[in-house]
Design a protein around this motif. Structure first.
Motif, PDB file in Angstrom:
ATOM      1  N   ASP A 214      20.806 -35.930  -7.885  1.00  0.00           N
ATOM      2  CA  ASP A 214      20.625 -37.219  -8.551  1.00  0.00           C
ATOM      3  C   ASP A 214      19.179 -37.296  -9.059  1.00  0.00           C
ATOM      4  OD1 ASP A 214      20.888 -39.856  -9.313  1.00  0.00           O
ATOM      5  OD2 ASP A 214      20.959 -40.665  -7.284  1.00  0.00           O
ATOM      6  N   LYS A 216      16.631 -40.281  -8.971  1.00  0.00           N
ATOM      7  CA  LYS A 216      16.585 -41.662  -8.463  1.00  0.00           C
ATOM      8  C   LYS A 216      15.585 -42.548  -9.192  1.00  0.00           C
ATOM      9  CE  LYS A 216      19.279 -41.647  -4.612  1.00  0.00           C
ATOM     10  NZ  LYS A 216      19.244 -40.578  -3.641  1.00  0.00           N
ATOM     11  N   GLY A 228      19.477 -46.995  -8.630  1.00  0.00           N
ATOM     12  CA  GLY A 228      20.703 -46.469  -8.026  1.00  0.00           C
ATOM     13  C   GLY A 228      20.970 -45.034  -8.446  1.00  0.00           C
ATOM     14  N   TYR A 271      28.646 -38.773   2.309  1.00  0.00           N
ATOM     15  CA  TYR A 271      27.607 -38.330   1.364  1.00  0.00           C
ATOM     16  C   TYR A 271      26.335 -38.136   2.176  1.00  0.00           C
ATOM     17  CZ  TYR A 271      23.991 -39.520  -2.247  1.00  0.00           C
ATOM     18  OH  TYR A 271      22.896 -39.573  -3.057  1.00  0.00           O
ATOM     19  N   GLU A 285      19.661 -39.889   4.156  1.00  0.00           N
ATOM     20  CA  GLU A 285      20.575 -41.014   4.365  1.00  0.00           C
ATOM     21  C   GLU A 285      22.001 -40.494   4.353  1.00  0.00           C
ATOM     22  OE1 GLU A 285      21.201 -43.725   1.133  1.00  0.00           O
ATOM     23  OE2 GLU A 285      21.080 -42.151  -0.368  1.00  0.00           O
ATOM     24  N   ASN A 287      25.746 -41.913   3.092  1.00  0.00           N
ATOM     25  CA  ASN A 287      26.541 -42.946   2.437  1.00  0.00           C
ATOM     26  C   ASN A 287      27.993 -42.668   2.787  1.00  0.00           C
ATOM     27  OD1 ASN A 287      24.350 -44.225   1.133  1.00  0.00           O
ATOM     28  ND2 ASN A 287      24.378 -42.680  -0.477  1.00  0.00           N
ATOM     29  N   ARG A 289      30.665 -43.174   0.995  1.00  0.00           N
ATOM     30  CA  ARG A 289      31.513 -43.193  -0.219  1.00  0.00           C
ATOM     31  C   ARG A 289      30.916 -42.205  -1.221  1.00  0.00           C
ATOM     32  NH1 ARG A 289      26.980 -44.214  -3.050  1.00  0.00           N
ATOM     33  NH2 ARG A 289      25.662 -45.604  -1.875  1.00  0.00           N
ATOM     34  N   GLY A 291      28.939 -40.723  -4.241  1.00  0.00           N
ATOM     35  CA  GLY A 291      27.666 -41.111  -4.847  1.00  0.00           C
ATOM     36  C   GLY A 291      27.855 -41.488  -6.305  1.00  0.00           C
ATOM     37  N   ASP A 292      26.983 -42.336  -6.793  1.00  0.00           N
ATOM     38  CA  ASP A 292      27.025 -42.744  -8.183  1.00  0.00           C
ATOM     39  C   ASP A 292      25.612 -42.613  -8.724  1.00  0.00           C
ATOM     40  OD1 ASP A 292      27.841 -43.774 -10.558  1.00  0.00           O
ATOM     41  OD2 ASP A 292      28.479 -45.726  -9.794  1.00  0.00           O
ATOM     42  N   PRO A 293      25.303 -41.718  -9.633  1.00  0.00           N
ATOM     43  CA  PRO A 293      26.191 -41.048 -10.592  1.00  0.00           C
ATOM     44  C   PRO A 293      26.600 -39.614 -10.238  1.00  0.00           C
ATOM     45  CG  PRO A 293      23.941 -40.763 -11.329  1.00  0.00           C
ATOM     46  CD  PRO A 293      23.879 -41.505 -10.013  1.00  0.00           C
ATOM     47  N   GLU A 294      26.377 -39.134  -9.009  1.00  0.00           N
ATOM     48  CA  GLU A 294      26.761 -37.758  -8.700  1.00  0.00           C
ATOM     49  C   GLU A 294      28.242 -37.500  -9.018  1.00  0.00           C
ATOM     50  OE1 GLU A 294      24.936 -39.700  -6.767  1.00  0.00           O
ATOM     51  OE2 GLU A 294      23.559 -38.575  -5.484  1.00  0.00           O
TER      52      GLU A 294
END
Ligand code: AMP
Ligand code: GLY
Length: 428
Positions: A214, A216, A228, A271, A285, A287, A289, A291-294
């Motif tokens: 990503d 960031k 994000g 994630y 970290e 997550n 769910r 990833g966005d935009p991965e």
């Protein structure tokens, strides 16, 4: 089978787009969806954040699988509630979602199960937090200040010095992140290159997706505030086979052992945000769910069926899944409103050029759009569109995606011009 996706962002558009390509998918629903998703899925108007209503709709429409996109419904218990009605759900339970919903919970989990991560302290009052900041800087250790709770990707401040760290602590305790900042995690600042490892798990086995990276920060050359995510590419060359083996052993396998021991019901995606340090991979970290935009960069490379993979994960049969990836790299670039991420967004500017970009081979995912009275797409959020494309080499993919997105514009649109340049550096 009929499938229902919960969410309304670029990630959910990419998930719907990929499910649509899966042979198992019959009817596809997305709640609430967005104007881009509405072109490929049915988006029924249901009461907002009402998981009972979603479960009832799913049961009435013979939905076999519900896929929960964002973290907020997961932390709110959406997966538990819908699963309790007898429908298969891709998404962890509320208890397991604390791995993202509370940074303190997540860090304690990592420490308990030997998952490498930065040294940290958790504080629920300003004085002790400030004292810790001073003590760490006296020892020459730089800090990152994190609001404990969910803060839409904005609750992390990488301090430049002691004064900034102290100011960030005050910022949190002054209520800048609401109740999410009532507890603060102070963490050693790690140095290295970042990568995102997404993996499916059903609590019995764990299987990584293709790696990605990503971007960031808002501006080129990683300048400006954290966002994000402004763009991503897959695979990430920083994730060598050797590094991936270390991540598998030290992060994914230990994660699996941890959720088993803690009896967390985890059937979904985990994630891991990784910093590749000189001492090996460390987890920044978790997550709970995609990833966005991965996701937009990763899923355009998926050759096997996403519907099959998510359904089997939800049923606890992940061991029957064999994900297959195209060799061609994928890149996505986020097109954002001019005010993102710090200003208040001026909405309603008509967007032009989406079809031209698609004619150039790009897939244009909607993240924050709506339509005006004339039926035109307009910007309606911070991150507005995500333009994704793949090509046989990373440099060709860079050329292609930027050529495609050059057709798209609206007033004050901004984007980064250097997405995936880091991948090129690895080739030299
Ligand atoms: P997080 O939401 O925890 O992933 O943090 C957002 C971003 O802040 C990460 O992608 C990193 O760029 C940065 N960050 C978080 N934790 C650290 C850390 N311990 N050291 C250096 N950078 C960090
Ligand atoms: N791209 C970072 C995230 O999804 O949290």
């Amino acid at each position: 089978m009929n499938i229902l996706v919960i969410g309304s962002g670029g990630r959910e558009h990419a998930i719907c787009h990929t499910l649509k390509r899966s042979p198992e998918t019959e009817r596809l629903f997305c709640v609430p969806g967005n104007p881009g998703i509405a072109k490929i899925a049915e988006c029924p108007a249901l009461p907002k954040n009402d998981w009972n209503a979603v479960a009832e709709f799913a049961a009435a429409n013979d939905v076999k699988l519900v896929v929960v996109g964002p973290e907020a419904p997961l932390c709110d218990g959406a997966a538990d509630l819908i699963r309790a009605k007898g429908i298969a759900v891709f998404g962890p339970s509320k208890d397991a979602a604390q791995l993202e919903g509370s940074k303190d919970f997540s860090k304690k989990f990592m420490t308990k199960y030997g998952i490498p991560t930065a040294a940290f302290g958790t504080f629920d009052n300003r004085e002790d937090a400030r004292a810790y900041v001073n003590a760490q800087y006296d020892r020459g250790i730089d800090l990152v200040v994190k609001a404990d709770g969910l803060a839409a990707g904005k609750g992390v401040i990488v301090a430049a010095d002691r004064a900034e760290a102290l100011a960030a602590v005050d910022f949190c305790f002054d209520g800048a992140f609401g109740s999410a900042g009532a507890r603060v995690v102070l963490e050693e600042c790690l140095i290295g290159e970042e990568a995102s490892i997404l993996a499916l798990t059903d609590g019995k086995s764990i299987q990584a997706l293709a790696s990605s990276q990503d971007h960031k920060r808002q501006l080129d050359n990683d300048m400006g505030p954290n966002t994000g995510g402004m763009g991503a590419y897959s695979p990430a060359p920083v994730v060598t086979d050797e590094l991936m083996a270390a991540v598998q052993e030290q992060v994914l396998n230990r994660f699996l052992a941890g959720i088993q021991t803690e009896k967390l019901d985890y059937r979904g995606l985990i994630y891991a945000g990784i910093m590749v340090t000189k001492d090996g991979p460390k987890v920044l970290e978790f997550n709970v769910r995609f990833g966005d935009p991965e996701t937009e960069a990763v899923l355009i490379r998926l050759k096997s069926s996403l519907a099959d993979a998510l359904y089997k994960t939800a049923l606890g049969k992940l061991d029957e899944v064999n994900l297959m990836w195209a060799d061609a790299p994928g890149i996505c670039v986020v097109l954002a409103s001019g005010e993102y991420p710090v200003g208040s967004i001026v909405k309603g500017h008509p967007i032009s050029g989406i079809e031209e970009a698609e004619k150039c081979g790009a897939v244009v995912f909607h993240a924050g759009t709506s339509t005006d009275e004339q039926g035109r797409f307009v910007n309606a959020g911070g991150r507005v569109l995500v333009v994704a494309q793949s090509a046989p080499t990373i440099s060709k993919a860079i050329d292609a995606v930027y050529k495609s997105l050059a057709h798209i514009s609206w007033k004050d649109m901004q984007y980064r011009h250097d997405i995936a340049q880091k991948a090129l550096k690895h080739q030299i």
